[in-house]
Design an enzyme around this catalytic site. Structure first.
Site, mmCIF file in Angstrom:
data_model
loop_
_atom_site.group_PDB
_atom_site.id
_atom_site.type_symbol
_atom_site.label_atom_id
_atom_site.label_comp_id
_atom_site.label_asym_id
_atom_site.label_seq_id
_atom_site.Cartn_x
_atom_site.Cartn_y
_atom_site.Cartn_z
ATOM 1 N N SER A 27 -16.543 9.107 11.426
ATOM 2 C CA SER A 27 -15.857 8.312 10.401
ATOM 3 C C SER A 27 -14.385 8.679 10.265
ATOM 4 C CB SER A 27 -16.543 8.496 9.042
ATOM 5 O OG SER A 27 -16.507 9.858 8.646
ATOM 6 N N ASN A 114 -21.083 16.602 0.492
ATOM 7 C CA ASN A 114 -21.539 15.554 -0.429
ATOM 8 C C ASN A 114 -20.675 15.497 -1.680
ATOM 9 O OD1 ASN A 114 -23.530 15.239 1.456
ATOM 10 N ND2 ASN A 114 -25.217 15.936 0.145
ATOM 11 N N SER A 283 5.552 -25.477 11.593
ATOM 12 C CA SER A 283 4.522 -25.906 12.526
ATOM 13 C C SER A 283 5.046 -25.768 13.953
ATOM 14 C CB SER A 283 4.150 -27.367 12.261
ATOM 15 O OG SER A 283 3.427 -27.923 13.338
ATOM 16 N N LYS A 289 7.450 -29.727 9.005
ATOM 17 C CA LYS A 289 6.499 -29.024 8.146
ATOM 18 C C LYS A 289 7.104 -27.802 7.480
ATOM 19 C CE LYS A 289 2.884 -29.806 7.360
ATOM 20 N NZ LYS A 289 1.654 -29.405 8.062
ATOM 21 N N GLU A 296 -1.680 -19.715 0.750
ATOM 22 C CA GLU A 296 -3.006 -20.035 1.292
ATOM 23 C C GLU A 296 -3.763 -18.770 1.688
ATOM 24 O OE1 GLU A 296 -2.229 -22.755 4.468
ATOM 25 O OE2 GLU A 296 -1.545 -24.350 3.128
ATOM 26 N N LYS A 331 -16.395 3.160 2.350
ATOM 27 C CA LYS A 331 -14.943 3.340 2.367
ATOM 28 C C LYS A 331 -14.186 2.149 2.947
ATOM 29 C CE LYS A 331 -15.930 8.165 2.691
ATOM 30 N NZ LYS A 331 -17.372 7.799 2.663
#
Length: 464
Positions: A27, A114, A283, A289, A296, A331
């Protein structure tokens, strides 16, 4: 994996894990974000062990100096992360031992990974939430500033129900509506922060420890309000993460609603506002555009943050006490939700002041669509006509105007009186937007006078 790199738990096993198992189990690639708070917790733990006579003063000094050296390597970007060491905790501890020798192995006395990871996570979340509340205050301040900017003279836009024009409101009132929502979001985040501020450190694996530790001392040193009262709960519970994710899911939905209105209002169909170029995209094929991509994305990311909550809720719903490896999966959704929300808040804080509003288009839209019909119904009700009857009368007026292609402002007094004799010149004035907007002056209303009073309070709240 060599025996040296199995020091965490290798004594029980006669062979190393397979490479695929090691990669699956590791991890460190994401929990390395906890490295600095891990060291913070270890410094407090070592100081407590020395205070209790479990470590000597010299041993604590060596460990402290070693931890600070590791911390500096992390800050400098020179720390070498090793997959075979599995997680952030063992990467830090092994490097500490390399620097200070066998005494580094004493740091883990009266502690388990732990309680260590539970402590790290609470410390990390606490810091992020404190920063998040500051981010939110900055956005709320912008909303107050924008509301004040457009109050004199007041800019008016249509208010909507069912996305149909309903009643005119001040643009300032619209800004302050989102201020109130964001204030509640901040309150939920603050509540989560208050509840998570307890220390699991010293709960050890799950049952506490036989060493004469002082959990109150480490809790105080780490800024926690108190140590957690039950060792099993301390290491096995992640409801504090769930609460944070629930608060963030609701908060991101607030941002999504604001983003949606920005998207709508900046379309040609509405034309109420224009996006700043710095917060627009174009665009690859259509030269004309100007897209609200950033708004968004904020709207889209609401599903992402909600998904983080659902992920952890699903993860924890069937876990027996206490710690289970499933909790390693807490996590990434947490980190992602925190990053997503904070980035969204900062973007809106920067974008909102750059919106250019179109007063003429907004005024025309607010005045049309019979949005002042309720004013005429209220006028009759104020003169003793039962509201339901007044509602019916004005409904017939609206139908008459719609059939004749008129707006309410086009009606003469004679036409109004043809529907009810109590209409007079004052009623005629209510078909004018600049007159009607001042009537909604009840507490929390949209009249300029009411908004001005609200701003007095809100400016104090965010220190404008």
């Amino acid at each position: 994996m060599s025996q040296d790199t199995q020091k965490t738990w290798g004594g029980r096993f006669s062979e190393a894990p397979s490479q695929i198992a090691q990669e699956f189990n590791a991890s460190w690639s994401f929990d390395k974000r906890l490295a600095l708070v891990d060291i913070q917790g270890s410094l407090a733990h070592a100081a407590m062990l020395a205070r209790q006579g479990i470590l000597s003063g010299e041993e604590e000094t060596q460990i402290r100096q070693g931890l600070l050296a590791v911390q500096q390597e992390i800050l400098d970007g020179t720390f070498q992360w090793r997959e075979e060491l599995e997680d952030v905790h063992m990467n830090v501890e092994v490097r500490l031992t390399e620097l200070v020798g066998p005494v580094g192995g004493k740091l883990h006395t009266a502690r388990s990974r732990n309680d260590q990871v539970a402590t790290d996570l609470r410390l990390w979340v606490r810091g992020e939430l404190q920063g998040m509340l500051a981010d939110l205050k900055a956005l709320r301040k912008v909303l107050v500033q924008e509301a004040e900017k457009y109050l004199e003279p007041p800019l008016i836009l249509p208010g909507y129900t069912h996305l149909q024009r309903a009643m005119p409101v001040l643009l300032s009132h619209w800004f302050l509506a989102y201020y109130e929502m964001l204030t509640r979001d901040a309150g939920r985040i603050q509540d989560a922060l208050n509840r998570l501020n307890e220390s699991p450190l010293g709960a050890a694996a799950l049952a506490g420890t036989g060493f004469p530790i002082d959990r109150h001392l480490t809790a105080q040193a780490l800024g926690f309000a108190r140590p957690m009262r039950n060792s099993m709960d301390a290491v096995g519970s992640r409801d504090f993460v769930l609460e944070v994710l629930a608060a963030l899911a609701i908060a991101q939905i607030t941002l999504s609603r604001l983003a949606e209105e920005i998207i709508l209002y900046t379309t040609f169909e509405f034309g109420f506002a224009t996006l700043p170029d710095a917060f627009s995209t174009g665009s690859s094929i259509m030269p004309q555009k100007k897209n609200a991509d950033h708004a968004e994305l904020i709207r889209g990311k609401a599903g992402r943050v909600l998904g983080s909550f659902v992920t952890l809720a699903t993860l924890t719903k069937g876990l027996p006490l206490t710690y289970n490896k499933d909790l390693q999966e807490d996590k990434e959704p947490l980190f992602d939700a925190v990053d997503t929300y904070r980035a969204s808040v900062k973007l809106l804080t920067a974008m909102l002041p750059g919106l250019k509003w179109n007063p003429e288009v907004m005024f025309k839209a607010a005045e049309s669509g019979f949005s002042l019909a309720t004013e005429l119904a209220d006028y009759l009700a104020e003169r003793g006509v039962p509201f339901r009857e007044a509602h019916h009368v004005v409904g017939r007026i609206v139908r008459h105007c719609a059939e004749d292609g008129k707006e309410l402002r086009d009606l003469s007094l004679a036409e109004l009186r043809g529907f009810h004799p109590l209409f007079d010149e004052e009623a005629l004035a209510l078909t004018r937007l600049e007159t009607a907007i001042h009537r909604r002056r009840s507490y929390g209303g949209t009249a300029p006078e009411a908004v001005r009073e609200a701003l007095k309070v809100l400016k104090i709240e965010v220190e404008v």
